[in-house]
Write a protein that holds these residues in place. Sequence first.
Motif, short mmCIF file in Angstrom:
data_model
loop_
_atom_site.label_atom_id
_atom_site.label_comp_id
_atom_site.label_asym_id
_atom_site.label_seq_id
_atom_site.Cartn_x
_atom_site.Cartn_y
_atom_site.Cartn_z
N THR A 170 2.45 -3.91 -4.34
CA THR A 170 0.99 -4.02 -3.91
C THR A 170 0.18 -5.26 -4.66
O THR A 170 -0.41 -6.05 -4.02
N ASP A 171 0.81 -5.69 -5.59
CA ASP A 171 0.21 -6.83 -6.59
C ASP A 171 0.90 -8.23 -5.55
O ASP A 171 0.21 -9.16 -5.66
N ASN A 211 4.18 -11.34 -10.74
CA ASN A 211 3.68 -10.15 -9.91
C ASN A 211 4.89 -9.35 -9.40
O ASN A 211 5.80 -9.70 -8.95
N SER A 244 4.85 -15.71 -5.85
CA SER A 244 4.06 -14.74 -6.49
C SER A 244 4.73 -13.94 -7.41
O SER A 244 4.49 -13.52 -8.51
N GLU A 297 -2.63 -13.74 0.72
CA GLU A 297 -3.53 -13.59 1.85
C GLU A 297 -3.02 -13.70 3.30
O GLU A 297 -2.28 -14.44 3.74
N GLN A 299 1.64 -8.10 -2.61
CA GLN A 299 0.75 -8.29 -1.17
C GLN A 299 -0.65 -8.60 -1.41
O GLN A 299 -0.99 -9.76 -0.50
N ASP A 300 -1.40 -8.19 -2.41
CA ASP A 300 -2.57 -8.74 -2.70
C ASP A 300 -2.53 -10.20 -3.20
O ASP A 300 -3.76 -10.90 -2.91
N SER A 301 -1.52 -10.74 -3.54
CA SER A 301 -1.72 -12.27 -4.15
C SER A 301 -1.32 -13.09 -2.81
O SER A 301 -1.73 -14.42 -3.10
#
Length: 114
Positions: free
Chosen positions: A44-45, A40, A35, A51, A47-49
């Motif tokens: 937060t980016d 990223n 990631s 799952e 974490q969002d990438s």
Amino acid sequence: MAKKKAYNECLNTVKPVKDALEVINGKWKLAIIISVGVGNERFTDIQDSIEGITPKVLAKELKDLEQHKLIKRIIIDDYPVKIIYRSEPYADTLTPIIYALKEWGINHKKMIAK
């Protein structure tokens, strides 16, 4: 004598592999390295990438990867303070391993689906 040589060859291979797996082993570490490696930078980016990863686990794993000099935490002294994460050049040494694992995973799925 051949038995001793085989034992030593096995030990000389297994020990460094175990050392490497201690660094990248676990459910999240490779995903985090990938990631951050693809760009990223913000918590937060990242974490969002990935799952299913929780903020607490992500924070712990980022610290661990930082200790192993694979990820760098950068504090941008601005208002508000901004924290970003970047891959260290050393993390690039994992790229061929990651692609080899990806290829093996794809081939393994095909093989067991037969």
